[in-house]
Design an enzyme around this catalytic site. Structure first.
Site, PDB file in Angstrom:
ATOM      1  N   SER A 202       0.783  -1.137   0.051  1.00  9.93           N
ATOM      2  CA  SER A 202      -0.169  -0.156   0.099  1.00  9.93           C
ATOM      3  C   SER A 202       0.973   1.348  -0.073  1.00  9.93           C
ATOM      4  O   SER A 202       1.679   1.284  -0.768  1.00  9.93           O
ATOM      5  CB  SER A 202      -1.042  -0.012   1.149  1.00  9.93           C
ATOM      6  OG  SER A 202      -1.850   1.019   1.153  1.00  9.93           O
TER       7      SER A 202
ATOM      8  N   ASP B 105      -9.488  -3.309  -6.087  1.00 10.26           N
ATOM      9  CA  ASP B 105      -8.834  -2.218  -5.188  1.00 10.26           C
ATOM     10  C   ASP B 105      -9.569  -0.972  -5.327  1.00 10.26           C
ATOM     11  O   ASP B 105      -9.252  -0.315  -6.387  1.00 10.26           O
ATOM     12  CB  ASP B 105      -7.576  -2.458  -5.259  1.00 10.26           C
ATOM     13  CG  ASP B 105      -6.623  -1.753  -4.227  1.00 10.26           C
ATOM     14  OD1 ASP B 105      -7.367  -1.026  -3.392  1.00 10.26           O
ATOM     15  OD2 ASP B 105      -5.373  -2.071  -4.158  1.00 10.26           O
TER      16      ASP B 105
ATOM     17  N   HIS C 244      -8.072  -4.238  -1.459  1.00  4.91           N
ATOM     18  CA  HIS C 244      -6.959  -3.966  -1.265  1.00  4.91           C
ATOM     19  C   HIS C 244      -5.978  -4.766  -0.364  1.00  4.91           C
ATOM     20  O   HIS C 244      -4.673  -4.859  -0.765  1.00  4.91           O
ATOM     21  CB  HIS C 244      -6.881  -2.287  -0.526  1.00  4.91           C
ATOM     22  CG  HIS C 244      -5.858  -1.556  -0.159  1.00  4.91           C
ATOM     23  ND1 HIS C 244      -4.900  -1.370  -1.513  1.00  4.91           N
ATOM     24  CD2 HIS C 244      -5.317  -1.296   0.671  1.00  4.91           C
ATOM     25  CE1 HIS C 244      -3.982  -0.637  -0.813  1.00  4.91           C
ATOM     26  NE2 HIS C 244      -4.161  -0.549   0.434  1.00  4.91           N
TER      27      HIS C 244
END
Length: 329
Positions: free
Chosen positions: A142, A262, A293
């Site tokens: 991320s 995502d 995600h």
């Protein structure tokens, strides 16, 4: 006396439950160590995970960076433990402003400095006698993928054997783009508002299919749960723009894992990296249809096991292919 009704469930001591750490790590076939590392930008909390058998040869070193609001001590450990079980030496640091590292919680007012701070620890290990001749990889999840990209750009050539990304935040989804009006107005306060937690919270993705995992993620006692801070969002906007303009500087093998559903990090960022990077071979973009995600900590065990298996196959192949070459550096 009866306890009050409707109390929320007591969170576990660790993400795996209340089993003592040493006992749990031993059951997973790894050993863990914790320490603090002093940098010019403050003290950061660091951890390592290695194969339990100290006589087992280590294949390579992997240096991991978690995402926004997270740390290295909760569900992010699932990834760290997995790599250690595969025979890798794994090292991670809590980003400044996160977990047990110094800094205002949830605040990264200078992402270049945040990257350099974690990188200083990673390089101290990478350059040590024990690991200097082994292949070494950077891993980022991320926002940690965005910061990992900065670490790569800040490193000398040939420092890293490859890069691994899980749902990297390289392009901000439209609903999460920070308001230029807000950033401009707060900027007029000459930096006084930079640490304020006043930016609109991003629209969250739908809960993953495995409902136990998002609940567990939210139980992290060190998780930052406030609104985004002004400086953090300004830096995310600035650095995503910067890395998009510099993807061609990536020259090492890399793997990107990304879910097609995502909502927290645009898949198009991973696709752009794959297309624009100067890496001529051994670059791979693995897409997971319908996944969100958090590929490792937010999806079903079946999905997360598939993602980890793909990661293992990729890094094992690269170590076998490039290990002797790296050992001559």
């Amino acid at each position: 006396m009866q306890p009050p009704p409707n109390l929320p469930p007591q969170p576990p001591q660790f993400f795996w439950g209340d089993t003592p750490e040493d006992e749990y790590y031993k059951s997973e076939g790894v050993r863990n160590s914790k320490s603090y590392y002093q940098t010019p930008n403050g003290k950061i909390f660091t951890q390592s995970w290695l194969p339990l058998d100290q006589n087992q040869p280590v294949k390579a070193a992997v240096f991991m960076t978690h995402g926004y609001t997270s740390d290295s001590s909760w569900v992010f450990q699932r990834i760290c433990i997995a790599y250690a079980k595969w025979g890798y030496a794994v090292f991670a640091a809590d980003l400044v402003g996160h977990g047990r590292s110094d800094g205002l919680h949830g605040y990264i007012g200078d992402m270049d400095k945040a990257a350099a701070t974690s990188l200083s620890y990673f390089l101290s290990v990478r350059r040590s006698e024990e690991y200097s001749t082994l292949p070494a990889f950077l891993f980022g999840e991320s926002m940690g993928g965005l910061i990992t990209m900065l670490m790569y750009f800040q490193s000398d050539p040939d420092t890293w054997s490859g890069l691994i990304f899980s749902s990297p935040l390289l392009i901000i989804p439209e609903p999460m783009i920070p308001s230029k009006l807000h950033l401009t107005l707060y900027g007029l306060l000459f930096g006084l508002a930079d640490t304020w937690a006043v930016m609109p919270a991003p629209r969250m993705a739908p809960p993953p299919k495995d409902m136990q995992k998002p609940n567990l993620k939210g139980m992290n006692p060190r998780r930052y749960a406030g609104k985004p801070r002004v400086g953090t969002m300004r830096e995310v906007a600035r650095v995503t723009d910067y890395v998009q303009k510099n993807f061609e500087k990536v020259k090492v093998p890399f793997l990107v894992a990304h879910g097609t559903s995502d909502l927290m990090a645009c898949l198009s960022g991973s696709e752009m990296l794959y297309e624009k990077a100067s890496t001529m071979e051994d670059k791979e973009l693995k897409l997971y249809e319908g996944m969100g995600h958090s590929l490792i900590s937010g999806e079903s065990d079946e999905v997360s096991d598939r993602v980890l298996a793909d990661m293992k196959a990729w890094i094992d192949d690269k170590v076998e292919k490039y290990g002797p070459k790296c050992s001559d550096d």
